[in-house]
Design a protein around this motif. Structure first.
Motif, PDB file in Angstrom:
ATOM      1  N   GLY A  99      41.079  40.421  48.222  1.00 25.77           N
ATOM      2  CA  GLY A  99      41.855  39.721  47.203  1.00 25.77           C
ATOM      3  C   GLY A  99      42.207  40.636  46.058  1.00 25.77           C
ATOM      4  N   LEU A 100      42.266  40.066  44.855  1.00 27.54           N
ATOM      5  CA  LEU A 100      42.691  40.786  43.658  1.00 27.54           C
ATOM      6  C   LEU A 100      41.768  40.451  42.499  1.00 27.54           C
ATOM      7  CD1 LEU A 100      46.531  39.982  43.847  1.00 27.54           C
ATOM      8  CD2 LEU A 100      45.378  42.046  44.715  1.00 27.54           C
ATOM      9  N   ASP A 101      41.391  41.484  41.740  1.00 30.11           N
ATOM     10  CA  ASP A 101      40.564  41.282  40.554  1.00 30.11           C
ATOM     11  C   ASP A 101      41.146  42.093  39.414  1.00 30.11           C
ATOM     12  OD1 ASP A 101      38.482  41.462  38.544  1.00 30.11           O
ATOM     13  OD2 ASP A 101      37.104  40.674  40.055  1.00 30.11           O
ATOM     14  N   LYS A 113      46.510  45.457  45.927  1.00 31.95           N
ATOM     15  CA  LYS A 113      47.547  44.732  46.658  1.00 31.95           C
ATOM     16  C   LYS A 113      47.709  45.290  48.073  1.00 31.95           C
ATOM     17  CE  LYS A 113      50.255  43.659  42.510  1.00 31.95           C
ATOM     18  NZ  LYS A 113      51.527  43.937  41.787  1.00 31.95           N
ATOM     19  N   ILE A 132      38.757  34.785  50.151  1.00 28.99           N
ATOM     20  CA  ILE A 132      39.606  35.368  49.116  1.00 28.99           C
ATOM     21  C   ILE A 132      38.899  35.369  47.765  1.00 28.99           C
ATOM     22  CG2 ILE A 132      41.810  35.217  47.898  1.00 28.99           C
ATOM     23  CD1 ILE A 132      42.170  35.794  50.843  1.00 28.99           C
ATOM     24  N   THR A 134      39.689  36.071  43.841  1.00 25.24           N
ATOM     25  CA  THR A 134      40.776  36.240  42.875  1.00 25.24           C
ATOM     26  C   THR A 134      40.252  35.965  41.476  1.00 25.24           C
ATOM     27  OG1 THR A 134      42.998  35.542  42.208  1.00 25.24           O
ATOM     28  CG2 THR A 134      41.626  33.875  43.284  1.00 25.24           C
ATOM     29  N   ALA A 137      44.187  36.963  38.438  1.00 26.99           N
ATOM     30  CA  ALA A 137      45.269  37.494  39.277  1.00 26.99           C
ATOM     31  C   ALA A 137      45.886  36.375  40.109  1.00 26.99           C
ATOM     32  CB  ALA A 137      44.732  38.611  40.169  1.00 26.99           C
ATOM     33  N   GLU A 138      45.932  35.191  39.551  1.00 23.86           N
ATOM     34  CA  GLU A 138      46.321  34.018  40.335  1.00 23.86           C
ATOM     35  C   GLU A 138      47.749  34.122  40.866  1.00 23.86           C
ATOM     36  OE1 GLU A 138      45.584  30.427  38.220  1.00 23.86           O
ATOM     37  OE2 GLU A 138      43.407  30.735  38.149  1.00 23.86           O
ATOM     38  N   THR A 141      48.055  36.710  43.588  1.00 23.90           N
ATOM     39  CA  THR A 141      47.321  36.270  44.777  1.00 23.90           C
ATOM     40  C   THR A 141      48.160  35.292  45.590  1.00 23.90           C
ATOM     41  OG1 THR A 141      45.168  36.574  43.711  1.00 23.90           O
ATOM     42  CG2 THR A 141      45.254  35.088  45.614  1.00 23.90           C
ATOM     43  N   ILE A 155      39.578  30.065  49.059  1.00 20.54           N
ATOM     44  CA  ILE A 155      39.405  30.684  47.753  1.00 20.54           C
ATOM     45  C   ILE A 155      37.933  30.540  47.407  1.00 20.54           C
ATOM     46  CG2 ILE A 155      40.110  30.737  45.342  1.00 20.54           C
ATOM     47  CD1 ILE A 155      42.393  31.324  47.292  1.00 20.54           C
TER      48      ILE A 155
END
Length: 268
Positions: A99-101, A113, A132, A134, A137-138, A141, A155
């Motif tokens: 995912g993304l942080d 990404k 996932i 996150t 970074a919603e 994502t 999630i």
């Protein structure tokens, strides 16, 4: 019975008492565990834990914190090849966590990404769900998830906005609740979880992190999930038994490669 859908049983925190940790959890009604990968280098150890116990499953993946160094070390093709290879293992039932942080930005955002997209591509090819992560970074994502129609997952450790919950649910994703929901200042999360349809809800510990109230500050472990379950059952105005039944069904619906405890096909 309940399922801890996201924990880290291979972490050093459990190196000296993994067996008693699992025994305590099962005594508290936590029947099954999904132990989650954060680095490619630990995938073998995680798989070994899952292969030792018929009621433990595992994932393979790269946490967004480690996406930059992992891309430098393995390259995109190396990551993809490793993910594909581990997905062939019987006890690997998911990809992630990925995912993304943007809260910590431990890896640059473009690397996050790129690594996220690699996981999504493999998930579609291998027909496996994703766990996932996150944080802050919603929008990115959801934007990236929409690039891969048909991808499925959860999630994990939901701490986001109502918007994130709605968007994820619209994509068919599940929402997983950790001990954070029991915290005194988690009113917004509690209100969101009240509204999440029961057929899209999972429970987790994220152990060894995020011990629920009244055990905050202690090393978290799967046995502590009973406190989260009791809290969520109250939020959802349902019995603990019904919550266990519904979230267990949800787990096997999403992680459909996992074989139920007691099924002879799950013999190690």
């Amino acid at each position: 019975m309940f399922i801890d859908s996201h924990c880290h049983l291979n972490f050093e925190d459990f190196s000296t008492d993994l067996e008693p940790t699992i025994t305590r959890a099962r005594a508290e009604g936590i029947d099954t565990f999904l132990t989650i990968c954060t680095k490619l280098e630990e995938a073998g150890d995680i798989l070994a834990v899952a292969e030792k116990y018929p009621y433990v499953f595992a994932s393979v993946g790269v946490h967004p914190h480690d996406s930059g160094p992992t891309l430098e070390k393995f390259g995109a093709e190396g990551i993809r090849e490793t993910l594909m290879r581990f997905c062939e293992e019987k006890k690997i039932v998911a990809l992630g966590e990925t995912g993304l942080d943007y809260y910590y930005d431990n890896s640059d955002r473009e690397s996050q990404k790129d690594c996220f997209r690699l996981h999504l591509q493999v998930a579609l090819e291998k027909n496996l769900p994703l766990s996932i992560h996150t944080r802050d970074a919603e929008e990115d994502t959801i934007k990236i998830l929409k690039e891969f129609p048909g991808v499925r997952g959860v999630i994990h450790c939901f701490t986001g906005t109502p918007w994130l919950a709605e968007e994820a649910l619209n994509l068919g994703f599940y929402i997983s609740v950790s001990g954070i929901v029991t915290f005194k200042k988690a009113e917004s999360i509690q209100e969101t979880i009240r509204k999440v349809p029961i057929h899209k809800l999972l429970l987790e510990t994220d152990a060894p992190f995020l011990a629920p109230t009244p055990l905050r500050g202690k090393r978290n472990e799967p046995a502590f999930m009973k406190h989260t379950a009791e809290f969520v059952a109250h939020l959802k105005n349902m019995s603990l038994e019904e919550l266990g039944k519904r979230t267990t069904e949800n787990f096997y619906m999403l992680f459909n490669k996992a074989v139920r405890s007691g099924d002879p096909r799950n013999a190690v």
